[in-house]
Design a protein around this motif. Structure first.
Motif, PDB file in Angstrom:
ATOM      1  N   GLY B  85      -5.741  -0.260   1.159  1.00 29.44           N
ATOM      2  CA  GLY B  85      -4.155  -0.217   1.482  1.00 29.44           C
ATOM      3  C   GLY B  85      -3.331  -0.597   0.661  1.00 29.44           C
ATOM      4  N   THR B  86      -2.026  -1.090   0.758  1.00 27.08           N
ATOM      5  CA  THR B  86      -1.137  -1.621  -0.401  1.00 27.08           C
ATOM      6  C   THR B  86      -1.101  -3.140  -0.029  1.00 27.08           C
ATOM      7  OG1 THR B  86      -0.298   0.681  -0.690  1.00 27.08           O
ATOM      8  CG2 THR B  86       0.957  -1.078  -1.337  1.00 27.08           C
ATOM      9  N   TYR B  87      -1.262  -3.761  -1.006  1.00 27.59           N
ATOM     10  CA  TYR B  87      -0.864  -5.318  -1.040  1.00 27.59           C
ATOM     11  C   TYR B  87       0.614  -5.538  -1.472  1.00 27.59           C
ATOM     12  CZ  TYR B  87      -5.565  -5.594   0.551  1.00 27.59           C
ATOM     13  OH  TYR B  87      -6.789  -5.410   1.215  1.00 27.59           O
ATOM     14  N   PHE B  88       1.449  -6.146  -0.917  1.00 29.07           N
ATOM     15  CA  PHE B  88       2.550  -6.491  -1.279  1.00 29.07           C
ATOM     16  C   PHE B  88       2.671  -8.156  -1.451  1.00 29.07           C
ATOM     17  CE2 PHE B  88       5.009  -2.756  -1.015  1.00 29.07           C
ATOM     18  CZ  PHE B  88       4.439  -2.045  -0.113  1.00 29.07           C
ATOM     19  N   CYS B  89       3.244  -8.607  -2.390  1.00 29.08           N
ATOM     20  CA  CYS B  89       3.790 -10.096  -2.454  1.00 29.08           C
ATOM     21  C   CYS B  89       5.443  -9.866  -2.226  1.00 29.08           C
ATOM     22  CB  CYS B  89       3.709 -10.639  -4.016  1.00 29.08           C
ATOM     23  SG  CYS B  89       4.441  -9.899  -5.077  1.00 29.08           S
ATOM     24  N   ALA B  90       5.609 -10.958  -1.836  1.00 29.25           N
ATOM     25  CA  ALA B  90       7.315 -11.190  -1.515  1.00 29.25           C
ATOM     26  C   ALA B  90       7.704 -12.592  -1.566  1.00 29.25           C
ATOM     27  CB  ALA B  90       7.348 -11.083   0.163  1.00 29.25           C
ATOM     28  N   ALA B  91       8.691 -12.860  -2.274  1.00 28.75           N
ATOM     29  CA  ALA B  91       9.000 -14.065  -2.740  1.00 28.75           C
ATOM     30  C   ALA B  91      10.460 -14.676  -2.464  1.00 28.75           C
ATOM     31  CB  ALA B  91       8.879 -14.230  -4.302  1.00 28.75           C
ATOM     32  N   ARG B  92      10.861 -15.810  -2.498  1.00 27.70           N
ATOM     33  CA  ARG B  92      11.972 -16.390  -2.162  1.00 27.70           C
ATOM     34  C   ARG B  92      12.335 -17.314  -3.276  1.00 27.70           C
ATOM     35  NH1 ARG B  92      14.585 -20.364   1.195  1.00 27.70           N
ATOM     36  NH2 ARG B  92      12.493 -21.539   1.713  1.00 27.70           N
ATOM     37  N   GLY B  93      13.553 -17.034  -3.823  1.00 37.37           N
ATOM     38  CA  GLY B  93      13.913 -18.018  -4.974  1.00 37.37           C
ATOM     39  C   GLY B  93      14.448 -19.410  -4.240  1.00 37.37           C
ATOM     40  N   ASP B  94      14.461 -20.347  -5.286  1.00 37.21           N
ATOM     41  CA  ASP B  94      14.859 -21.600  -4.691  1.00 37.21           C
ATOM     42  C   ASP B  94      16.328 -21.644  -4.336  1.00 37.21           C
ATOM     43  OD1 ASP B  94      13.479 -23.481  -7.531  1.00 37.21           O
ATOM     44  OD2 ASP B  94      12.585 -22.993  -5.529  1.00 37.21           O
ATOM     45  N   SER B  95      17.088 -20.863  -4.609  1.00 34.83           N
ATOM     46  CA  SER B  95      18.456 -20.930  -3.765  1.00 34.83           C
ATOM     47  C   SER B  95      18.637 -19.622  -2.796  1.00 34.83           C
ATOM     48  CB  SER B  95      19.442 -21.095  -4.829  1.00 34.83           C
ATOM     49  OG  SER B  95      19.627 -19.942  -5.814  1.00 34.83           O
ATOM     50  N   SER B  96      17.558 -19.034  -2.585  1.00 35.79           N
ATOM     51  CA  SER B  96      17.842 -17.850  -1.738  1.00 35.79           C
ATOM     52  C   SER B  96      17.100 -17.619  -0.446  1.00 35.79           C
ATOM     53  CB  SER B  96      17.454 -16.290  -2.633  1.00 35.79           C
ATOM     54  OG  SER B  96      17.331 -15.446  -1.609  1.00 35.79           O
ATOM     55  N   TYR B  97      17.859 -17.375   0.682  1.00 35.91           N
ATOM     56  CA  TYR B  97      17.065 -17.199   1.940  1.00 35.91           C
ATOM     57  C   TYR B  97      16.435 -15.870   2.034  1.00 35.91           C
ATOM     58  CZ  TYR B  97      21.330 -14.610   2.244  1.00 35.91           C
ATOM     59  OH  TYR B  97      22.414 -13.654   2.131  1.00 35.91           O
ATOM     60  N   LYS B  98      16.579 -14.980   1.383  1.00 35.13           N
ATOM     61  CA  LYS B  98      15.997 -13.568   1.366  1.00 35.13           C
ATOM     62  C   LYS B  98      14.747 -13.216   0.692  1.00 35.13           C
ATOM     63  CE  LYS B  98      18.452 -10.413  -0.908  1.00 35.13           C
ATOM     64  NZ  LYS B  98      19.754  -9.774  -1.256  1.00 35.13           N
ATOM     65  N   LEU B  99      13.757 -12.759   1.407  1.00 36.87           N
ATOM     66  CA  LEU B  99      12.492 -12.302   0.756  1.00 36.87           C
ATOM     67  C   LEU B  99      12.764 -11.132  -0.096  1.00 36.87           C
ATOM     68  CD1 LEU B  99       9.776 -12.616   3.281  1.00 36.87           C
ATOM     69  CD2 LEU B  99      10.016 -14.063   1.317  1.00 36.87           C
ATOM     70  N   ILE B 100      12.299 -10.984  -1.334  1.00 36.74           N
ATOM     71  CA  ILE B 100      12.162  -9.941  -2.132  1.00 36.74           C
ATOM     72  C   ILE B 100      10.767  -9.532  -2.317  1.00 36.74           C
ATOM     73  CG2 ILE B 100      12.733  -9.043  -4.430  1.00 36.74           C
ATOM     74  CD1 ILE B 100      15.190  -9.958  -2.826  1.00 36.74           C
ATOM     75  N   PHE B 101      10.537  -8.255  -2.110  1.00 41.41           N
ATOM     76  CA  PHE B 101       9.162  -7.650  -2.213  1.00 41.41           C
ATOM     77  C   PHE B 101       8.841  -7.099  -3.304  1.00 41.41           C
ATOM     78  CE2 PHE B 101       7.244  -7.790   2.035  1.00 41.41           C
ATOM     79  CZ  PHE B 101       8.180  -8.357   2.833  1.00 41.41           C
ATOM     80  N   GLY B 102       7.685  -7.194  -4.006  1.00 39.63           N
ATOM     81  CA  GLY B 102       7.273  -6.658  -4.952  1.00 39.63           C
ATOM     82  C   GLY B 102       6.982  -5.109  -4.761  1.00 39.63           C
ATOM     83  N   SER B 103       6.601  -4.290  -5.628  1.00 35.56           N
ATOM     84  CA  SER B 103       6.574  -2.824  -5.473  1.00 35.56           C
ATOM     85  C   SER B 103       5.199  -2.719  -5.025  1.00 35.56           C
ATOM     86  CB  SER B 103       6.922  -2.158  -6.625  1.00 35.56           C
ATOM     87  OG  SER B 103       5.927  -2.579  -7.906  1.00 35.56           O
ATOM     88  N   GLY B 104       4.177  -3.346  -4.754  1.00 34.31           N
ATOM     89  CA  GLY B 104       2.943  -3.308  -4.070  1.00 34.31           C
ATOM     90  C   GLY B 104       1.965  -2.653  -5.088  1.00 34.31           C
ATOM     91  N   THR B 105       0.605  -3.107  -4.750  1.00 38.95           N
ATOM     92  CA  THR B 105      -0.630  -2.499  -5.517  1.00 38.95           C
ATOM     93  C   THR B 105      -1.346  -1.714  -4.234  1.00 38.95           C
ATOM     94  OG1 THR B 105      -0.690  -4.339  -6.954  1.00 38.95           O
ATOM     95  CG2 THR B 105      -2.608  -3.049  -6.520  1.00 38.95           C
ATOM     96  N   ARG B 106      -1.505  -0.552  -4.770  1.00 38.43           N
ATOM     97  CA  ARG B 106      -2.213   0.493  -3.513  1.00 38.43           C
ATOM     98  C   ARG B 106      -3.870   0.041  -4.102  1.00 38.43           C
ATOM     99  NH1 ARG B 106      -1.759   7.016  -2.985  1.00 38.43           N
ATOM    100  NH2 ARG B 106      -3.273   7.058  -1.215  1.00 38.43           N
ATOM    101  N   LEU B 107      -4.416  -0.161  -3.178  1.00 36.39           N
ATOM    102  CA  LEU B 107      -6.083  -0.323  -3.422  1.00 36.39           C
ATOM    103  C   LEU B 107      -6.746   0.784  -2.773  1.00 36.39           C
ATOM    104  CD1 LEU B 107      -8.464  -1.773  -4.460  1.00 36.39           C
ATOM    105  CD2 LEU B 107      -8.385  -2.985  -2.257  1.00 36.39           C
ATOM    106  N   LEU B 108      -7.463   1.482  -3.541  1.00 36.51           N
ATOM    107  CA  LEU B 108      -8.617   2.646  -2.957  1.00 36.51           C
ATOM    108  C   LEU B 108      -9.892   2.088  -3.255  1.00 36.51           C
ATOM    109  CD1 LEU B 108      -6.626   5.790  -4.361  1.00 36.51           C
ATOM    110  CD2 LEU B 108      -6.460   4.615  -2.095  1.00 36.51           C
ATOM    111  N   VAL B 109     -10.993   2.217  -2.262  1.00 36.90           N
ATOM    112  CA  VAL B 109     -12.151   1.703  -2.421  1.00 36.90           C
ATOM    113  C   VAL B 109     -13.159   2.994  -2.113  1.00 36.90           C
ATOM    114  CG1 VAL B 109     -13.913   0.210  -1.504  1.00 36.90           C
ATOM    115  CG2 VAL B 109     -11.635  -0.664  -1.527  1.00 36.90           C
ATOM    116  N   ARG B 110     -13.938   3.357  -3.167  1.00 35.97           N
ATOM    117  CA  ARG B 110     -14.967   4.486  -3.120  1.00 35.97           C
ATOM    118  C   ARG B 110     -16.250   3.760  -2.481  1.00 35.97           C
ATOM    119  NH1 ARG B 110     -13.405   5.104  -8.417  1.00 35.97           N
ATOM    120  NH2 ARG B 110     -15.123   3.870  -9.080  1.00 35.97           N
ATOM    121  N   PRO B 111     -16.626   4.351  -1.495  1.00 36.75           N
ATOM    122  CA  PRO B 111     -17.825   3.876  -0.515  1.00 36.75           C
ATOM    123  C   PRO B 111     -19.156   4.249  -1.268  1.00 36.75           C
ATOM    124  CG  PRO B 111     -16.834   6.039   0.396  1.00 36.75           C
ATOM    125  CD  PRO B 111     -16.094   5.697  -0.690  1.00 36.75           C
TER     126      PRO B 111
END
Lengths: 114, 111
Positions: B85-111
């Protein structure tokens, strides 16, 4: 309990038409967010509603985009005169407070502009 | 405005190998959240970190918040195909109410 509900799940329309997307947040959630996600891309913030405060519209990409929310209930995102670059999944999320609570996402509306 | 950089963009691993994604900001963050999005699905909240230097674990997943509260990481030990899947971080600054999402990391797993 019910999660965030979005409708329609899929929308195909011709370029130049207007579309309206709907989001039903989790009951009691005061914060509501709209995001756009293009294929294989991250989440692009569009607009944020918090209770009865003025919405943060800073992410809307053009004046063709608008959104409304009545109180703490349903929200609609309207795109006028759609363009092909508007094709994306539009995700809605709600949370119980501003920013420090988890966001609960709906399944999104997949919008395709022909 | 506040930006959150996330790396790598994608990673392809053999099942059983470890995986790490990193999230960085130039400004101090109030909190950071991590989400997972399965292919065709919507983002699902995993965890929130608030304190400087905080470390939280969920089974094979370890989340860290930097001492300066400007970076975070998600580490998965011994990946499984269900971790895809794709894993996203999302952060809020000290003076902000809004979450800003990172661009994500897509993980693929070979069985």
């Amino acid at each position: 309990g019910a999660g965030v509900s979005q409708s329609p799940s899929n929308k195909v329309t011709e370029k130049g038409k207007d579309v309206e997307l709907r989001c039903d947040p989790i009951s009691g959630h005061t914060a509501l967010y709209w995001y756009r996600q293009r294929l294989g891309q991250g989440l692009e913030f569009l607009i944020y509603f918090q209770g009865n405060s003025a919405p943060d519209k800073s992410g809307l990409p053009s004046d063709r985009f608008s959104a409304e929310r009545t109180g703490e209930s349903v929200s609609t995102l309207t795109i006028q005169r759609t363009q092909q670059e508007d094709s994306a999944v539009y995700l809605c999320a709600s949370s119980s407070r501003q920013g420090d609570q988890p966001q609960h996402f709906g399944d999104g509306t997949r919008l395709s502009i022909l | 405005g506040q930006q959150v950089m996330q790396i790598p963009q994608y990673q392809h691993v053999q099942e059983g190998e470890d995986f790490t994604t990193y999230c960085n900001s130039s400004t101090t963050l109030s909190n950071i959240q991590w989400y997972k999005q399965r292919p065709g699905g919507h983002p699902v909240f995993l965890i929130q970190l608030v304190k400087s230097g905080e470390v939280k674990k969920q089974k094979r997943l370890t989340f860290q918040f930097g001492e300066a509260k400007k970076n975070s990481s998600l580490h998965i030990t011994a990946t499984q195909t269900t971790d895809v899947g794709t894993y996203f971080c999302a952060a809020r600054g000290d003076s902000s109410y809004k979450l800003i999402f990172g661009s994500g990391t897509r993980l693929l797993v070979r069985p």
